[in-house]
Write a protein that holds these residues in place. Structure first.
Motif, PDB file in Angstrom:
ATOM      1  N   ASN A 185       0.851  -1.194   0.000  1.00  0.00           N
ATOM      2  CA  ASN A 185       0.000   0.000   0.000  1.00  0.00           C
ATOM      3  C   ASN A 185       0.889   1.247   0.000  1.00  0.00           C
ATOM      4  OD1 ASN A 185       0.997   0.134   2.675  1.00  0.00           O
ATOM      5  ND2 ASN A 185      -0.736  -1.069   3.424  1.00  0.00           N
ATOM      6  N   ASP A 186       0.264   2.411   0.135  1.00  0.00           N
ATOM      7  CA  ASP A 186       1.029   3.668   0.074  1.00  0.00           C
ATOM      8  C   ASP A 186       2.034   3.782   1.218  1.00  0.00           C
ATOM      9  OD1 ASP A 186      -0.413   4.213  -2.139  1.00  0.00           O
ATOM     10  OD2 ASP A 186      -1.714   5.724  -1.263  1.00  0.00           O
ATOM     11  N   ILE A 187       1.682   3.225   2.392  1.00  0.00           N
ATOM     12  CA  ILE A 187       2.626   3.255   3.528  1.00  0.00           C
ATOM     13  C   ILE A 187       3.861   2.437   3.163  1.00  0.00           C
ATOM     14  CG2 ILE A 187       2.997   2.546   5.938  1.00  0.00           C
ATOM     15  CD1 ILE A 187      -0.062   3.083   6.361  1.00  0.00           C
ATOM     16  N   GLY A 188       3.636   1.252   2.594  1.00  0.00           N
ATOM     17  CA  GLY A 188       4.739   0.388   2.187  1.00  0.00           C
ATOM     18  C   GLY A 188       5.608   1.027   1.113  1.00  0.00           C
ATOM     19  N   TRP A 189       4.951   1.703   0.176  1.00  0.00           N
ATOM     20  CA  TRP A 189       5.674   2.408  -0.901  1.00  0.00           C
ATOM     21  C   TRP A 189       6.616   3.444  -0.310  1.00  0.00           C
ATOM     22  CZ3 TRP A 189       7.889   3.771  -5.151  1.00  0.00           C
ATOM     23  CH2 TRP A 189       7.819   5.069  -5.683  1.00  0.00           C
ATOM     24  N   HIS A 190       6.117   4.241   0.640  1.00  0.00           N
ATOM     25  CA  HIS A 190       6.972   5.257   1.262  1.00  0.00           C
ATOM     26  C   HIS A 190       8.052   4.634   2.147  1.00  0.00           C
ATOM     27  CE1 HIS A 190       3.798   8.119  -0.035  1.00  0.00           C
ATOM     28  NE2 HIS A 190       4.866   8.865  -0.219  1.00  0.00           N
ATOM     29  N   ASN A 191       7.738   3.493   2.741  1.00  0.00           N
ATOM     30  CA  ASN A 191       8.754   2.801   3.546  1.00  0.00           C
ATOM     31  C   ASN A 191       9.881   2.241   2.676  1.00  0.00           C
ATOM     32  OD1 ASN A 191       8.185   3.131   6.291  1.00  0.00           O
ATOM     33  ND2 ASN A 191       6.535   1.627   6.223  1.00  0.00           N
ATOM     34  N   ILE A 192       9.531   1.716   1.505  1.00  0.00           N
ATOM     35  CA  ILE A 192      10.584   1.216   0.598  1.00  0.00           C
ATOM     36  C   ILE A 192      11.458   2.376   0.134  1.00  0.00           C
ATOM     37  CG2 ILE A 192      11.080   0.046  -1.590  1.00  0.00           C
ATOM     38  CD1 ILE A 192       8.580  -1.658  -1.171  1.00  0.00           C
ATOM     39  N   ILE A 193      10.846   3.536  -0.123  1.00  0.00           N
ATOM     40  CA  ILE A 193      11.629   4.732  -0.477  1.00  0.00           C
ATOM     41  C   ILE A 193      12.658   5.023   0.619  1.00  0.00           C
ATOM     42  CG2 ILE A 193      11.527   7.257  -0.721  1.00  0.00           C
ATOM     43  CD1 ILE A 193       8.840   6.945  -2.121  1.00  0.00           C
ATOM     44  N   LYS A 194      12.202   4.988   1.876  1.00  0.00           N
ATOM     45  CA  LYS A 194      13.095   5.262   3.015  1.00  0.00           C
ATOM     46  C   LYS A 194      14.230   4.232   3.079  1.00  0.00           C
ATOM     47  CE  LYS A 194      10.787   8.607   5.359  1.00  0.00           C
ATOM     48  NZ  LYS A 194      11.383   9.907   5.659  1.00  0.00           N
ATOM     49  N   ILE A 195      13.870   2.961   2.915  1.00  0.00           N
ATOM     50  CA  ILE A 195      14.855   1.870   3.007  1.00  0.00           C
ATOM     51  C   ILE A 195      15.909   2.002   1.908  1.00  0.00           C
ATOM     52  CG2 ILE A 195      15.136  -0.640   2.700  1.00  0.00           C
ATOM     53  CD1 ILE A 195      12.301  -0.889   4.072  1.00  0.00           C
ATOM     54  N   VAL A 196      15.437   2.171   0.668  1.00  0.00           N
ATOM     55  CA  VAL A 196      16.351   2.242  -0.483  1.00  0.00           C
ATOM     56  C   VAL A 196      17.247   3.485  -0.387  1.00  0.00           C
ATOM     57  CG1 VAL A 196      16.444   2.532  -2.997  1.00  0.00           C
ATOM     58  CG2 VAL A 196      14.914   0.841  -1.998  1.00  0.00           C
ATOM     59  N   SER A 197      16.659   4.617   0.034  1.00  0.00           N
ATOM     60  CA  SER A 197      17.448   5.849   0.165  1.00  0.00           C
ATOM     61  C   SER A 197      18.555   5.677   1.203  1.00  0.00           C
ATOM     62  CB  SER A 197      16.544   7.020   0.562  1.00  0.00           C
ATOM     63  OG  SER A 197      15.602   7.278  -0.454  1.00  0.00           O
ATOM     64  N   ALA A 198      18.218   5.082   2.337  1.00  0.00           N
ATOM     65  CA  ALA A 198      19.224   4.871   3.393  1.00  0.00           C
ATOM     66  C   ALA A 198      20.307   3.891   2.930  1.00  0.00           C
ATOM     67  CB  ALA A 198      18.551   4.365   4.666  1.00  0.00           C
ATOM     68  N   GLY A 199      19.926   2.961   2.055  1.00  0.00           N
ATOM     69  CA  GLY A 199      20.915   2.049   1.481  1.00  0.00           C
ATOM     70  C   GLY A 199      22.025   2.814   0.776  1.00  0.00           C
ATOM     71  N   PHE A 200      21.648   3.910   0.109  1.00  0.00           N
ATOM     72  CA  PHE A 200      22.631   4.745  -0.583  1.00  0.00           C
ATOM     73  C   PHE A 200      23.357   5.700   0.375  1.00  0.00           C
ATOM     74  CE2 PHE A 200      20.300   3.483  -4.385  1.00  0.00           C
ATOM     75  CZ  PHE A 200      21.301   3.420  -5.344  1.00  0.00           C
ATOM     76  N   THR A 201      22.589   6.373   1.235  1.00  0.00           N
ATOM     77  CA  THR A 201      23.190   7.439   2.061  1.00  0.00           C
ATOM     78  C   THR A 201      23.933   6.905   3.280  1.00  0.00           C
ATOM     79  OG1 THR A 201      21.117   7.739   3.296  1.00  0.00           O
ATOM     80  CG2 THR A 201      21.443   9.145   1.355  1.00  0.00           C
TER      81      THR A 201
END
Length: 522
Positions: A95-111
């Motif tokens: 859902n939209d919560i999961g979508w935003h959580n994946i954004i957070k996870i993937v971004s932190a993977g880079f940063t």
């Protein structure tokens, strides 16, 4: 919903590894009678928006996700080989919560977790697990890899961790069969572990190219990525040609005795419903120094600037200024103008060269009196409506040029003012042009440099030149293509990879400023 859905797919945004161009991928899925598909590129979500829009356009349901790289220890630990070989885990947004959580996870993977690759860890997954369905991934997945190491206890520990993080209904054991001997051995253990822990099974194909025939050009793509030749014995390569978009019937034949594994792909697809909203603005708030509201502060700055720019005729221009200000206010762009005014003021006060302004922004009196632009719209009879028009709501487009040597100072000022988490430079993708594709494919196919150079130089130096266009325009190239088997092989391979994304880098000029954490939005 069709009787099978692909949940493990790599597009061309799995750079030089995935060979699926998004429009071709979606149309193939549709052609095979499937009405949904997931995107799970390696470690990134570069292609998600293109994928989402194209799927919607073609009437196919997009399932948004990522095959993340999992750090062997913590994402903050980066020592030698032990931290350089991450595992894999597939994350799908329910859902939209999961979508935003994946954004957070993937971004932190880079940063935070970048070490050769963007890596995430259990702590990060634990923090952002809501709304996510996880699959145990391919042979490089932590569970499968532990089994291959003959360490069943380690495999079970991973399963227990993922169960605790995602919950029993949101973690599935993934079965794959690409004709690789190790998969058969691993699958037997995976099936028994799923039974032991009461977990659902799901069958996937690790899609890296659209059709079976594409495996040859995908192999060349891997050689380009690893800077090896197809003739090299000990190079990275896929050990079968089964990594393509298979039909539901083909997928049904892989595990005929486990109907549940196929049915679960449909159940997961039905659960995954993400709607991305476009056209909403998330502008940062400009802090007003004198305590008034934004509009009155902007108006005060403009009235002062009007008198400075037009000392003899400012009264006759006050109506135009009021009209422009009212339009800017009604369209919700007051803070936008103040933000732009502020960082240009900073640049000018610090002796950083700023261009006079380009494009339709020069038609705005407000831009001129704020000294955002230096082109007089009155003198040249420029029209404000070409810049901002209430009938056609779109973001103001103010092109600003800063001195290349000191531009970073302006970016640093913006980061300091709005916060590191609210400011980001944007990405840019380098794609393979005609000449680059020829040179890359020649190297991969072990064609001597002199021969490759000769072919590449026969491609005309023109904008938007393609290999097909060059073949039509250059008789010598066409003759070589028709008569020389090696040249034909190179050009055919180059046509397949031409235009594909080759690498990513930081865009020279694009900067995003958000009203809040950038990773809340992108």
């Amino acid at each position: 919903m069709s009787n099978f859905v692909h949940l493990h797919t790599h597009t061309e945004y799995s750079l030089l590894d995935g060979a699926c161009r998004i429009p071709k991928l979606i149309s193939r899925v549709k052609e095979l009678g499937m009405d949904a598909i997931a995107i799970t590129d390696h470690g990134n979500m570069y292609g998600v928006i293109d994928f989402y829009k194209e799927a919607k356009k073609q009437g196919v349901k997009p399932i948004l996700g990522c095959e993340v790289y999992t750090a062997p220890r913590s994402r903050f630990e980066m020592e030698g080989r032990q931290d350089a070989e991450p595992g894999h885990l597939v994350l799908l947004a329910e859902n939209d919560i999961g979508w935003h959580n994946i954004i957070k996870i993937v971004s932190a993977g880079f940063t935070e977790g970048f070490y050769y690759k963007p890596r995430v860890d259990l702590e990060l997954l634990r923090q952002h697990s809501e709304g996510i369905i996880a699959l145990s991934a391919c042979l490089a997945g932590d569970v499968a890899r532990s089994i291959m190491e003959q360490n069943i206890e380690k495999a079970e520990n991973y399963i227990k961790s993922y169960l605790e993080i995602f919950g029993k209904n949101n973690f599935f054991i993934e079965l794959q069969d690409h004709g690789i001997p190790e998969q058969k051995q691993v699958n037997a253990h995976l099936i028994s572990l799923a039974e032991k822990y009461g977990l659902g099974l799901v069958v996937t194909n690790d899609i890296h190219y659209v059709s079976k025939e594409d495996s040859k050009f995908h192999d060349i793509l891997l050689c380009i990525q690893t800077n090896r030749k197809v003739t090299d014995e000990n190079r990275m390569k896929f050990y079968s040609d089964e990594f393509y978009v298979k039909s539901p019937e083909e997928m049904g034949l892989l595990f005929p005795a486990i109907a549940e594994a196929t049915e679960n792909t449909i159940r997961i697809a039905e659960r995954c419903n993400v709607e991305i909203e476009f056209g909403n603005f998330h502008l940062p708030k400009f802090e007003i120094p004198d305590g008034t509201d934004s509009f009155h502060y902007l108006k005060k700055l403009c009235e002062k600037g009007l008198k400075e720019r037009y000392p003899d005729s400012y009264e006759s221009l006050s109506d135009r200024l009021s009209y422009e200000l009212d339009t800017i206010n009604d369209m919700g762009y007051v803070d936008y103008f103040l933000i732009v005014w502020d960082f240009i003021r900073f640049a000018k006060e610090n002796g950083i060269m700023v261009g006079p302004g380009r494009g339709s922004a020069a038609g705005s009196l407000v831009s001129y009196v704020l000294r955002i632009t230096d082109v007089d719209p009155v003198k040249y009879s420029l029209i404000f409506e070409r810049f901002l028009n209430p009938e056609r709501v779109s973001m103001p487009d103010i092109d600003i040029d800063f001195c290349i040597e000191r531009r970073q100072e302006v970016i640093n000022y913006v980061i300091e003012k709005y916060g590191e988490k609210s400011v980001s430079q944007i990405i840019t993708f380098g794609t393979m042009g005609a000449k680059q594709a020829i040179r890359d494919c020649s190297r991969a196919l072990d064609v001597p440099y002199a021969d490759a150079d000769k072919i590449a130089k026969l491609i005309p130096n023109e904008l938007k030149m393609t290999i097909d266009k060059a073949l039509g325009e250059n008789g010598e190239l066409k003759k070589l293509y028709d008569e020389d088997e090696t040249v034909r092989k190179v050009i055919d391979a180059a046509k397949e990879v031409e235009g594909m994304v080759r690498h990513s880098s930081v865009h020279a000029a694009g900067v995003v400023i958000c009203g809040g954490d950038v990773t809340n939005f992108v």
